[in-house]
Scaffold this active site. Structure first.
Site, PDB file in Angstrom:
ATOM      1  N   SER A  44       0.837  -1.209   0.000  1.00  0.00           N
ATOM      2  CA  SER A  44       0.000   0.000   0.000  1.00  0.00           C
ATOM      3  C   SER A  44       0.868   1.254   0.000  1.00  0.00           C
ATOM      4  O   SER A  44       0.367   2.351  -0.219  1.00  0.00           O
ATOM      5  CB  SER A  44      -0.917   0.010   1.230  1.00  0.00           C
ATOM      6  OG  SER A  44      -0.158  -0.099   2.418  1.00  0.00           O
ATOM      7  N   ASP A  82       5.684  -6.995   2.505  1.00  0.00           N
ATOM      8  CA  ASP A  82       4.745  -7.480   1.502  1.00  0.00           C
ATOM      9  C   ASP A  82       5.507  -7.957   0.279  1.00  0.00           C
ATOM     10  O   ASP A  82       6.462  -7.287  -0.167  1.00  0.00           O
ATOM     11  CB  ASP A  82       3.837  -6.319   1.079  1.00  0.00           C
ATOM     12  CG  ASP A  82       2.367  -6.645   1.236  1.00  0.00           C
ATOM     13  OD1 ASP A  82       2.026  -7.830   1.390  1.00  0.00           O
ATOM     14  OD2 ASP A  82       1.570  -5.697   1.206  1.00  0.00           O
ATOM     15  N   LYS A 112       4.541 -11.304   3.546  1.00  0.00           N
ATOM     16  CA  LYS A 112       3.093 -11.490   3.370  1.00  0.00           C
ATOM     17  C   LYS A 112       2.805 -11.657   1.889  1.00  0.00           C
ATOM     18  O   LYS A 112       3.430 -10.992   1.058  1.00  0.00           O
ATOM     19  CB  LYS A 112       2.317 -10.292   3.920  1.00  0.00           C
ATOM     20  CG  LYS A 112       0.803 -10.407   3.652  1.00  0.00           C
ATOM     21  CD  LYS A 112      -0.006  -9.365   4.390  1.00  0.00           C
ATOM     22  CE  LYS A 112      -0.070  -8.020   3.722  1.00  0.00           C
ATOM     23  NZ  LYS A 112      -0.606  -8.019   2.344  1.00  0.00           N
ATOM     24  N   GLU A 180      -9.088  -8.894   4.685  1.00  0.00           N
ATOM     25  CA  GLU A 180      -9.346  -7.515   4.215  1.00  0.00           C
ATOM     26  C   GLU A 180     -10.767  -7.392   3.663  1.00  0.00           C
ATOM     27  O   GLU A 180     -11.148  -8.086   2.708  1.00  0.00           O
ATOM     28  CB  GLU A 180      -8.310  -7.113   3.148  1.00  0.00           C
ATOM     29  CG  GLU A 180      -8.573  -5.697   2.628  1.00  0.00           C
ATOM     30  CD  GLU A 180      -7.403  -5.035   1.923  1.00  0.00           C
ATOM     31  OE1 GLU A 180      -6.295  -5.610   1.904  1.00  0.00           O
ATOM     32  OE2 GLU A 180      -7.617  -3.927   1.386  1.00  0.00           O
TER      33      GLU A 180
HETATM   34  O1  KIV Z   1      -0.380  -3.370   1.692  1.00  0.00           O
HETATM   35  C1  KIV Z   1      -0.966  -3.252   2.780  1.00  0.00           C
HETATM   36  O2  KIV Z   1      -0.832  -2.257   3.484  1.00  0.00           O
HETATM   37  C2  KIV Z   1      -1.810  -4.351   3.217  1.00  0.00           C
HETATM   38  C3  KIV Z   1      -2.688  -4.098   4.396  1.00  0.00           C
HETATM   39  C4  KIV Z   1      -3.860  -3.321   3.960  1.00  0.00           C
HETATM   40  C5  KIV Z   1      -3.078  -5.339   5.089  1.00  0.00           C
HETATM   41  O3  KIV Z   1      -1.804  -5.391   2.629  1.00  0.00           O
END
Ligand code: KIV
Length: 263
Positions: A44, A82, A112, A180
């Site tokens: 994000s 991520d 993640k 989410e």
């Molecule tokens: O990229 C991000 O910030 C996310 C969160 C919204 C869980 O995946």
């Protein structure tokens, strides 16, 4: 207290976990010192820090860069990086190499990735190779061009699939699962079905924890925010007011004064 992946896993059913995203050393330090359990260097960052329309253009280079910065200032929370679009979808070898880079080069504690049953084999391989994985179900921003941002859990097939997914990723070894924008009743069911903590965003308050984008929580961007966001501050307004005062002081020569000047 110092958080570990193991402690996060063992917190299932206990005090809800407060977790947050951060993308740089300054905001990550703030979150860490305040005591969050987990800091996600979310992709994000594309739509917040980088001003992009979606998270799709975010690359491995960008994630390595920001995760390295966050790592430098975080002492107690675990840092989760991520995996960006196309860093894990092409094949599992590629995915493990990319996840390994986020741990080895950027210092993340875990990665993640988005997706359920389809990712179970990959999650198992990563975990078996020493890479802790956080799963992500519900709205999947990297697939927004295919499936949009609409909340999940209103269609029978979707509900059945999400239940299978929540069980599959936990059985594969994920240490927690982000939910989410899932309807709150279904998120509660998924939380009961999942052997590991669920971390909700826009998914009601029955999850084992919550995550929020730091720019939303701090009110860093003016204008509308998603329905599930509670702004705890108005940084954009406070920041702009401070900069206006600075401009006025510079123009009137009120700043700098004697106290800011070397003798
Ligand atoms: O990229 C991000 O910030 C996310 C969160 C919204 C869980 O995946």
């Amino acid at each position: 207290m110092s958080w570990t992946v193991k402690k996060i896993r063992e917190s299932k059913g206990k005090t809800p976990l407060a977790t947050i995203t951060a993308y740089d050393a300054i905001t990550a330090r703030m979150a860490d010192e305040a005591g969050v359990a987990l800091i996600l260097v979310g992709d994000s960052l594309g739509t917040t820090a980088l001003g992009l329309e979606t998270t799709v253009p975010v690359t491995m280079a960008v994630m390595l860069h920001h995760t390295t910065a966050v790592r430098r200032s975080v002492k107690n929370a675990i840092v989760v990086a991520d995996m960006p679009f196309l860093s894990y979808q092409i094949n599992d070898d590629d995915a493990i190499r990319n996840a390994g880079r986020l741990l080895q080069e950027a210092g993340a504690d875990a990665v993640k990735l988005e997706g359920g049953t389809i990712r179970a084999g990959l999650i198992r391989r990563m975990v078996d190779n020493g890479i802790p994985v956080m799963a992500h179900l519900g709205v999947l921003p990297q697939s927004v061009k295919a499936s949009g941002y609409a909340a999940k859990g209103r269609i029978e097939d979707e509900i059945k699939k999400l239940k299978e997914d929540a069980v599959a990723v936990a059985e594969a070894g994920a240490f927690s699962t982000v939910l989410e924008c899932i309807t709150p009743d279904l998120a509660a069911e998924l939380t009961a079905l999942s052997a590991v903590p669920t971390i909700g965003i826009g998914s009601g308050n029955a999850c084992d924890g919550q995550i929020i984008v730091i720019a939303d929580l701090l009110g860093m961007i003016e204008g509308p925010v998603p329905k599930f966001v509670r702004k705890y501050a108005e940084f954009a307004q406070t920041g702009k007011a401070a900069i206006l005062s600075y401009i006025a002081d510079v123009q009137s020569r009120a700043y700098p004064d004697e106290s800011h000047t070397y003798k």
